[in-house]
Design an enzyme around this catalytic site. Sequence first.
Site, PDB file in Angstrom:
ATOM      1  N   LYS A 140       0.812  -1.224   0.000  1.00  0.00           N
ATOM      2  CA  LYS A 140       0.000   0.000   0.000  1.00  0.00           C
ATOM      3  C   LYS A 140       0.844   1.272   0.000  1.00  0.00           C
ATOM      4  O   LYS A 140       0.578   2.209  -0.759  1.00  0.00           O
ATOM      5  CB  LYS A 140      -0.935   0.014   1.218  1.00  0.00           C
ATOM      6  N   THR A 141       1.875   1.307   0.853  1.00  0.00           N
ATOM      7  CA  THR A 141       2.680   2.525   0.955  1.00  0.00           C
ATOM      8  C   THR A 141       3.398   2.818  -0.359  1.00  0.00           C
ATOM      9  O   THR A 141       3.376   3.952  -0.851  1.00  0.00           O
ATOM     10  CB  THR A 141       3.691   2.401   2.104  1.00  0.00           C
ATOM     11  N   GLU A 170      -3.493   6.062   1.406  1.00  0.00           N
ATOM     12  CA  GLU A 170      -3.253   4.699   1.869  1.00  0.00           C
ATOM     13  C   GLU A 170      -4.299   4.394   2.943  1.00  0.00           C
ATOM     14  O   GLU A 170      -4.396   5.111   3.945  1.00  0.00           O
ATOM     15  CB  GLU A 170      -1.847   4.590   2.443  1.00  0.00           C
TER      16      GLU A 170
END
Length: 477
Positions: A134-135, A177
């Site tokens: 995600k990051t 995110e």
Amino acid sequence: MTDSPLSQPTPDTTYPGQPHYHLMGIGGIGMSAFARLLRARGAQVSGCDESKSELTAQLQAEGIAVDIGHAAAHVTGQLHGKIDVLVASEAVPKSHPELVAAREAGIEVRPRMALLDELLRAGPSIGVIGTHGKTTTTSMIAVALAGAGLDPSAFVGGIVPEFGSNARVGAGPFVAEVDESDRAFAELGSQTAVFTNAEDDHVGGNQATYWATVEEQHAGFARYVAQSDRVLLCADWPGLDELCAGAKEILSYGQAQDADYRAVNLRPDPDGTSFNVTFQGATLGEARVGLPGVHNVLNALAALAVNHLYGGEFEAAAAALAAFGGPGRRWQRIGTLNGALVIDDYAHNATKVAAAVQAARQTGRRVRVVFQPHRYLRTQQSWPRLADALMDADEVLLLDIAAASETPIEGIHATLISERMTGNGHTGVSYLPDRTEVLRQLRTSAAPGDVIVTMGAGDVWKLARELVGPGAAGVSK
């Protein structure tokens, strides 16, 4: 060139008519991003955290009031003026003195996911969900959109070098995110949901940030998707299409033959991978990601797909991604030691560890990993998979488990991993809890053909910086 869109007001700035937000745990990577976004919108922001850190020092330098420690006096004493909204994560007990004081004073206590929901609903938004990547994917989307001139806002769980921050303020769209470790994420939605994968992370135990079962967690992903206008899912990850059955519109990305957006003709090299991008059979252009590993090709492909959906120019977005070096603690190049490349990576569960090891192998160097298992419960659930994920490394030095406030579980120890690896034939694994000895061994044996990767979600990142020496950059998560 560093993009610095967050022009911070000076500490004596007044905020007529604007609410005062007080953020508990403001030194965390997520809360600090909220603080920066709220401040840039003109709100008064203060906060507190258990201890000082690089992030709290940065926030203070930006004019945001930060108190060290937690106390009801932060609310009742009005140290920085009357508080209108106290923001806390679900991990904070409802009986916490600051929360009790806020409720008694009639101050709104707003969960952090409610604050994120407000930001997602304010305009066009892209929410990145999934258990891995995600990051990096959120960072790549924001960097690609900014490179294409679309001026995004961003909320990221890591420091993005291009922005010099974990937040960016722009005209839009808003890229965020969305962390599944906070179960309230399932009540949110966005204009576009980018769904990277779904596994069994943050499952089991009685922590406030864990799901009871993987089925409940995956149902949460399905709810988020159904509450979004469309989903862009990774076609290479099995089962995502089933979780997206309730989506209003479905698009896909990956190497799979039936993906809408495809990465084809991959050309890996020691520093990254070049590839071509197609959309429903038509070629969009050539791209490159300067981070090794197939997982980073997929992350970059997701970013280019989002850029295409929002009308950004492909070549400009691709050029921005080619120059992108990754967010903090995600295949972060710290420096060199005796010619060896020193990398730090946040990988802490089996899938992420395997991907990081595969990325290290792509460099063509001898792969030397310093791994710190994270949490007793996670280790109990997955130590065989962690051991198997590390097998492709040439050498593994195992630290003790990073407890992350968990109570130790009897019989759960880092040596479970090393013993399984040795039993499966690995001859280069050692349990080495003495960090001084880890540093000594690596300093005396590092060679130009090596890549040394400090790996884990605890404080193993400090070792990478100690190996390289004073001046090594980076912020822990």
